[in-house]
Design an enzyme around this catalytic site. Structure first.
Site, short mmCIF file in Angstrom:
data_model
loop_
_atom_site.label_atom_id
_atom_site.label_comp_id
_atom_site.label_asym_id
_atom_site.label_seq_id
_atom_site.Cartn_x
_atom_site.Cartn_y
_atom_site.Cartn_z
N SER A 136 0.85 -1.19 0.00
CA SER A 136 0.00 0.00 0.00
C SER A 136 0.89 1.24 0.00
O SER A 136 2.02 1.21 0.53
CB SER A 136 -0.90 0.02 1.23
OG SER A 136 -1.55 1.27 1.38
N TYR A 149 -1.83 0.38 10.57
CA TYR A 149 -1.88 -0.30 9.29
C TYR A 149 -0.61 -0.03 8.48
O TYR A 149 -0.02 -0.95 7.90
CB TYR A 149 -3.11 0.19 8.52
CG TYR A 149 -3.24 -0.31 7.10
CD1 TYR A 149 -3.70 -1.59 6.84
CD2 TYR A 149 -2.94 0.52 6.02
CE1 TYR A 149 -3.84 -2.05 5.53
CE2 TYR A 149 -3.09 0.09 4.72
CZ TYR A 149 -3.54 -1.20 4.48
OH TYR A 149 -3.68 -1.64 3.18
#
Length: 244
Positions: A136, A149
């Site tokens: 990501s 995250y």
């Protein structure tokens, strides 16, 4: 070509698998939820001439990786592996709850690293193939809104940078994929950073194209590459004042 898709129930993985199925590739699908996996396989089966095999696996159960991967590779050489495993806890809660933060890290970092560690020697023994790992843009720099995250993704990014060099020696490639915000069930209801959001189909198109070309790193959509360059190089004295 034989393609192993791990985390096959994710929206991005399904969109990629549809493209590979349309090419007539053989697909090996690994995912936690067996019922959803069966539906994914049923959707892919009529799209091409290749076979579609299913392997239920909860990737958080690290001790179970070995048996499933052994079955996948015993079925024949694997030309491409897509790792699309991941989750996102409620980040506002995870910032103050160590159990949620550690669960996020276990899924996004530890379980994924364990999986990659198991995959690497199998691909090396083959002497060919490509490993594609979906990370990501969040892993490039921790932001106040999602640093639990981001920490997991950053760990995977660093691991893959080293693993790429190791696999290169045996003729195996590694592509690290960094999508921006994608409209999936995992991100439903969350505000898109900078107002930018795309679809799984757009990301899948970019992924398949990048893998065809043997790219080492992919930001998708491509406008995220310059955005993240700016974010990575923004001085800390300024970056810490941002709230996004």
């Amino acid at each position: 070509m034989r393609v192993l898709v791990i985390g096959a129930n994710s929206a991005i993985a399904r969109a990629c698998a549809r493209r590979w199925a349309a090419r007539g590739n053989d697909l090996l699908l690994v995912a936690r939820n067996a019922e959803r996996l069966a539906r994914t396989a049923a959707d892919l089966d009529p799209r091409g001439t290749g076979s579609v095999l299913q392997y239920p696996l909860d990737l958080d159960r690290i001790d179970d990786h070995e048996g499933v991967l052994r079955s996948c590779f015993e079925a024949g050489p694997v030309d491409l592996v897509l790792v699309a495993h991941g989750s996102m806890a409620d980040q506002a809660l995870a910032r103050d709850d160590s159990r949620l933060a550690l669960a996020d890290l276990h899924t996004n970092a530890l379980a994924t690293i364990a999986l990659l560690t198991n995959l690497a020697p199998r691909l090396e023994r083959q002497g060919h193939g490509r490993l594609a790992v979906i990370s990501s843009v969040a892993g490039d720099r921790g932001r106040p809104s999602n640093y639990p995250y981001a920490a997991g993704k950053a760990a995977v990014d660093a691991f893959c940078e080293g693993l790429r060099g190791r696999l290169f020696q045996s003729g195996v490639g590694l592509t690290l994929i960094r999508p921006g915000r994608v409209a999936t069930p995992m991100t439903e209801g969350l505000a898109a950073p900078l107002g930018l959001q795309t679809t799984p189909e757009v990301v899948a198109r970019d992924i398949v194209r990048a893998l065809d070309r043997g790219r080492d790193t992919l930001y998708t959509p491509r406008y995220w590459a310059p955005i993240m360059w700016l974010i990575r190089h923004l001085p800390t004295v300024l970056f810490k004042r941002l709230d996004f």
